[in-house]
Structure formats: structure tokens, C-alpha cells
Design an enzyme around this catalytic site. Sequence first.
Site, PDB file in Angstrom:
ATOM      1  N   GLY A  64       0.826  -1.193   0.000  1.00  0.00           N
ATOM      2  CA  GLY A  64       0.000   0.000   0.000  1.00  0.00           C
ATOM      3  C   GLY A  64       0.866   1.252   0.000  1.00  0.00           C
ATOM      4  O   GLY A  64       2.033   1.231   0.400  1.00  0.00           O
ATOM      5  N   GLY A 112       0.207  -4.893   0.635  1.00  0.00           N
ATOM      6  CA  GLY A 112      -0.969  -4.783  -0.218  1.00  0.00           C
ATOM      7  C   GLY A 112      -0.810  -5.489  -1.549  1.00  0.00           C
ATOM      8  O   GLY A 112      -1.808  -5.909  -2.151  1.00  0.00           O
ATOM      9  N   GLU A 135       5.202  -5.924   7.710  1.00  0.00           N
ATOM     10  CA  GLU A 135       4.473  -4.870   8.415  1.00  0.00           C
ATOM     11  C   GLU A 135       4.909  -4.634   9.850  1.00  0.00           C
ATOM     12  O   GLU A 135       4.849  -3.490  10.339  1.00  0.00           O
ATOM     13  CB  GLU A 135       2.968  -5.173   8.383  1.00  0.00           C
ATOM     14  N   ASP A 143      -1.640  -7.928   7.019  1.00  0.00           N
ATOM     15  CA  ASP A 143      -3.073  -7.753   6.763  1.00  0.00           C
ATOM     16  C   ASP A 143      -3.398  -8.233   5.358  1.00  0.00           C
ATOM     17  O   ASP A 143      -2.791  -9.173   4.887  1.00  0.00           O
ATOM     18  CB  ASP A 143      -3.480  -6.292   7.013  1.00  0.00           C
TER      19      ASP A 143
END
Length: 351
Positions: A64, A112, A135, A143
Site C-alpha cells: 500500500g 498490499g 508490516e 493484513d
Amino acid sequence: MSDVLVERIGSLVRLRLNRPEAINALTHGMVHELNAALDQYQDDPQVAAFLLTGEGERGLCAGGDIRSLYEAPREDNGASMAFWRDEYRLDARIARLAKPFVSLMDGLVMGGGIGISAHAAFRIVTERSKIAMPECGIGFVPDVGATWLLPRAPGELGTWMGLTGRILGAADAILVGFADCYMPAAKREELVAALAAVPAAAGHDGVSACLDGLCEGAGIASLTEHKGLIDRTFAGDRVEAIMAALEEETSDFAIKTVADIRAKSPTSLKLALRLVRLGAKVATLEEALDLEYAACRTLVVGPDFYEGIRAAIIDKDRNPKWNPPTLADVSEVWVENALNVTSDRVFPATA
């Protein structure tokens, strides 16, 4: 030019992430563009499959766009939460698509980027693949549905991957279940042509047969020789127990693993381990994503996510100051409360 290029080639719809200068880091706008392409073609009877690729030579997607998240208001109902909600819905949509979705996980694929590729029906890695969920090193947690994938890796390999953030090559990515097959990067255009020639009605069997003709052996996974140690030391349900078990080992691999984990946010480590353990028990990817979203709500108003990004990409000093600074300061009760799924969830609750 659009950040997502959509091409119709024969029976194939090719989705090309088009931010090569940012290693195709995923923005909210790109999530909307990918959804729009799926809306347009998912029911088209002349389309056999989708193929996701990244422009440039550096990678499919570095994750992301964390700079934009760093700059967004630090609110648990703001722009960052809206991004994560829409991103997670896209990840689940890709996993549930009726038409075959193929991802070419060439080069760097993190965060992401994993969400929009590792839930695909067919996941291809190359000799250039660098797969990771890093992360915890930026004060966040694995995630995009990673906490559905990680606990389904053999033994405790997924727990190791999530807590260390270590980068995996092609063979290791296949071993842990983040990819399916290996193909040399030089075959990219051959892959496009072959998929474009798959009959529209051939479905998953047709795509599978196509990939069988292009994929090769990935070689021996480097994690194979360490799996016994990983299974032995990462079996605990508390990060402190894992660290204690690792510190009893004397191998270079164990010593490096301890150093990797010590560099991560204590808050992130505890949340990540609990998410992986919960992810092993949930029945669907969507349930795992809802738990991850609860973690996002906690972290978006806490200090470590922003401190981790600051140290990694803003000031680039690689010296984050975590708060709280130690595992002992992060209580298990706090972790449980931080992962409460509320009415503000990604997917509607089922009866």
C-alpha cells in the site's frame, strides 16, 4: 495516464499496475480502478481469465502507498480506514471470482501487493520474486488477508514469516503457500499470448493447462532445512515464549531470527501473533479480514505505525523508537481488546 492499465487481448483481460516509479504501490484510486475492471469483465462470456502484472522491472507491487497513509488524518473513521475497507473487499473479491484470476508475482511483492495477488486462483513467481509481509517493521500488522494465509502454511512457517518479515524467493513462497508455480520472468509475454488464446469457456481447467506448459520446477526451498527449528520455536502463543525458545538455539539462523524480531514493534508483534492464531480458527477469509480491520482501527490512532513509516521512508534513519518499547509493556488483555470486531466492519455480519 491511468495508474491501472486495462487491456483486452483475445480472451484475456490484462490488468497492469502502472506506478513503476513507486514499485506500483497501491493507492485508493487503484483499488477503485481494479474494481471497475472486474465489474466490466467478470460476466463477459468472451473473457476466459484476468492477468495481473506490474509495470517496470522492480516488482508487481511494493504494498500500500504508506506515505499517503502517513499523511492522512490519524482517525479511526477517516481516509485510511476507508482505504483499508475497500482494499480488503477487493482482496476477498479476487479470491471469490468465478473467472480465473492469474497473478504474476514478479519482483517485489509485499503487503498490499500480496492482497491482490496471493488470493488469486493462479499465482506465479519468477527468479526475481521477493515476497514478504514486513508490516511489523513499520508498526503495523500482516493484513490484506495474510492472517488467513499464514496459519495455513506448513507447520509454523507462516508464524515465522509474519513475525520476522523476511523476504522469500520463489521456492520458499511456494512452500509457504503464497504462490503456486515458478516461471522464468523472460516468459512474461509468452504467458500473455498463451492466456489470450485460452478458449473463453475453458475456465480454470483451461488456464491450468496453459500454465502447465509454461511453469517449471522452482528448486529446493531454503526454509526446508530450518523447518524443524521453526516449528519447535514458533509454537507458542506468546511472543515472549517464542523469543525464549529461539534464544535457546545456537544456529546462525536462530540468532538472525532473534535479531529480526527484536527490531520490530512490540505492539505489532503481539497483535500479529494473535491475529495469526485467530486466523487459524476462522472459517473464511472475510472473517480474517474483519479481524485485521479491527487491528487497523487500533493502530491508526497509535504511535508505532507513524513512527515506523517515519523511520523507513520519511527520515529514513532506520531507527524507530517504539512506544511501548518492550513486549512486557504490551498486555495480553490490551491485545484482545484491540482486536474486537465492532459494527464498523468490512463485511456484513452473518446470522
